[in-house]
Design an enzyme around this catalytic site. Sequence first.
Site, PDB file in Angstrom:
ATOM      1  N   HIS A  58       0.974  -1.357  -0.368  1.00 29.46           N
ATOM      2  CA  HIS A  58      -0.317  -0.381  -0.122  1.00 29.46           C
ATOM      3  C   HIS A  58       0.527   0.832   0.224  1.00 29.46           C
ATOM      4  O   HIS A  58       1.211   1.849   1.556  1.00 29.46           O
ATOM      5  CB  HIS A  58      -0.814   0.037   1.078  1.00 29.46           C
ATOM      6  N   HIS A  60       1.456   5.127  -2.060  1.00 29.05           N
ATOM      7  CA  HIS A  60       1.016   6.435  -2.879  1.00 29.05           C
ATOM      8  C   HIS A  60       1.936   7.117  -3.823  1.00 29.05           C
ATOM      9  O   HIS A  60       2.836   7.595  -2.786  1.00 29.05           O
ATOM     10  CB  HIS A  60       0.145   7.502  -2.204  1.00 29.05           C
ATOM     11  N   HIS A 177     -11.108  -0.810   0.156  1.00 23.96           N
ATOM     12  CA  HIS A 177     -10.668   0.494   2.086  1.00 23.96           C
ATOM     13  C   HIS A 177     -12.390   0.636   2.052  1.00 23.96           C
ATOM     14  O   HIS A 177     -13.136   1.652   1.668  1.00 23.96           O
ATOM     15  CB  HIS A 177     -10.681   2.214   1.120  1.00 23.96           C
ATOM     16  N   HIS A 230      -5.932  -0.774   5.282  1.00 24.25           N
ATOM     17  CA  HIS A 230      -5.576  -0.560   6.368  1.00 24.25           C
ATOM     18  C   HIS A 230      -6.751  -1.140   7.288  1.00 24.25           C
ATOM     19  O   HIS A 230      -7.253   0.164   8.126  1.00 24.25           O
ATOM     20  CB  HIS A 230      -5.604   1.011   6.256  1.00 24.25           C
ATOM     21  N   ASP A 303       0.579   2.687   3.896  1.00 24.62           N
ATOM     22  CA  ASP A 303      -0.621   3.188   3.681  1.00 24.62           C
ATOM     23  C   ASP A 303       0.106   4.880   3.310  1.00 24.62           C
ATOM     24  O   ASP A 303       0.132   6.137   4.207  1.00 24.62           O
ATOM     25  CB  ASP A 303      -1.535   3.586   4.208  1.00 24.62           C
ATOM     26  N   HIS A 307       2.214  13.654   0.639  1.00 24.81           N
ATOM     27  CA  HIS A 307       1.249  15.248   0.670  1.00 24.81           C
ATOM     28  C   HIS A 307       2.314  16.742   0.820  1.00 24.81           C
ATOM     29  O   HIS A 307       3.226  16.463   1.271  1.00 24.81           O
ATOM     30  CB  HIS A 307       0.241  15.596   1.638  1.00 24.81           C
TER      31      HIS A 307
HETATM   32  O1  DOR Z   1      -4.926   8.886   4.737  1.00 27.02           O
HETATM   33  C1  DOR Z   1      -5.094   8.453   3.558  1.00 27.02           C
HETATM   34  N1  DOR Z   1      -4.237   8.863   2.210  1.00 27.02           N
HETATM   35  N2  DOR Z   1      -6.122   7.581   2.746  1.00 27.02           N
HETATM   36  C2  DOR Z   1      -6.361   7.055   1.841  1.00 27.02           C
HETATM   37  O2  DOR Z   1      -7.319   6.177   1.926  1.00 27.02           O
HETATM   38  C3  DOR Z   1      -6.156   7.719   0.554  1.00 27.02           C
HETATM   39  C4  DOR Z   1      -4.673   8.490   1.020  1.00 27.02           C
HETATM   40  C5  DOR Z   1      -4.009   9.432   0.041  1.00 27.02           C
HETATM   41  O3  DOR Z   1      -4.269   9.046  -1.319  1.00 27.02           O
HETATM   42  O4  DOR Z   1      -3.410  10.884   0.712  1.00 27.02           O
END
Ligand code: DOR
Length: 429
Positions: A58, A60, A177, A230, A303, A307
């Site tokens: 998991h 991103h 999810h 998660h 996860d 950002h």
């Molecule tokens: O906190 C999260 N951020 N949960 C998610 O399911 C998506 C993820 C994101 O892409 O930032």
Amino acid sequence: MPESLLVRGGRVVDATGERAADVLIEAGVVVAVEPGLHGDETLDAAGCVVAPGLVDLHTHLREPGHEEAETIETGARAAARGGFTAVVAMPNTEPAQDDPAVVAAVLAAGARSTCDVRAAGCITRGRRGTDLAPMGELHALGVRVFTDDGACVESAAMMRRALEYAGSLPGAVVAQHAEDAALCEGGHMHEGEWSSRLGIPGRPAVAEVSVVARDCLLAELTGTPVHFLHVSTEGAIALIRDAKQRGLPVTAEAAPHHFTLTDAECASFDPMFKVHPPLRSAADVAAVKIGLADGTIDAIATDHAPHAPETKERPFEEAPPGMLGLETALGLTLTELVEPGVVSLSDALALLSWRPAAVAGLVDHGGPVAPGRPAHLVVFDPAATWTVDPARLASKARNTPYPGRTLTGRVRHTLRAGEPVVIDGEAQR
Ligand code: DOR
């Protein structure tokens, strides 16, 4: 690359057990595992554990669409520094990974990176929940994990259709999810005592538990494997435990933040603690630990959700959810689970390597460390301590909730197919 590379003097730990041994690698493949070997070049592993590389179900990576937060290159570097040799890239990119061309581009960039990047594919087009993505075409490109992560597949009928279709695709798993959007509407943290005190609207545990209950029934109906992303609540873990006892094809993962942090952290109003599903109560954290210890939860998955700083500098209710995970997962697992005796070292590695590899069908990963196997390895010092410094992370983003936290257990070397992509903690490219 040298003709042969020796990882010398470590303790090899894999699913078959543990032994003191050197590991000799040629052309990206393990050729011998025994004491007293010689190679053209040597990586020191004295005092270290040598294990199959970690596998993250998991991650991103944000590319395409949000390269200001992370790219495949920087995310793969963060993965390698964290000891991961394979990651499953979540499909909530922009455009989403619901299209063979997007998936092919992610795989191509991953092939140039320092980690084996596998793309998850969307369950529904645009993750909108209304019509199925071209799952067969994505499967033909090698996709095995299908998910709308970041969004729950709300419609039971759509989830059933996705499971029926995925059932015809060898090795496919549908990953949910589990957060009912209507129950979470307007919520920013776990609904409970702390959300009441702070006046922040909540996302209730039942939003997760109800979807897990429904999807266990759909796994039973269709016979197709469902993986719960998660998981964070006592109720969901109890349901998954029951489902497994009944022999249903369900698996689950938990993220480090759900076994190390509670909703009390939100009292700081610091958006670094905002995540979906949210940080939960102390009782939920205890249940996650029990689930990891008793095998109900199959994998620790990061996860990793980078950002850009300007987005996380907004007020709690306006900031996007998510936190970094790749570079702290091993240290948190060793510090918070192995040191206190919640799980053994080999069970921790099972949760971080061979069990997630099995969930995603990554047959080249997860070991064992044996002749003939691809040399995807992590070498870490289980006793070394280090302090999390956001400025020193390889990730492009800085949104870790653990700045200043001292962790035990540090990655020394990571080898991807025999290439040392991290040496003495430093990324090599
Ligand atoms: O906190 C999260 N951020 N949960 C998610 O399911 C998506 C993820 C994101 O892409 O930032």
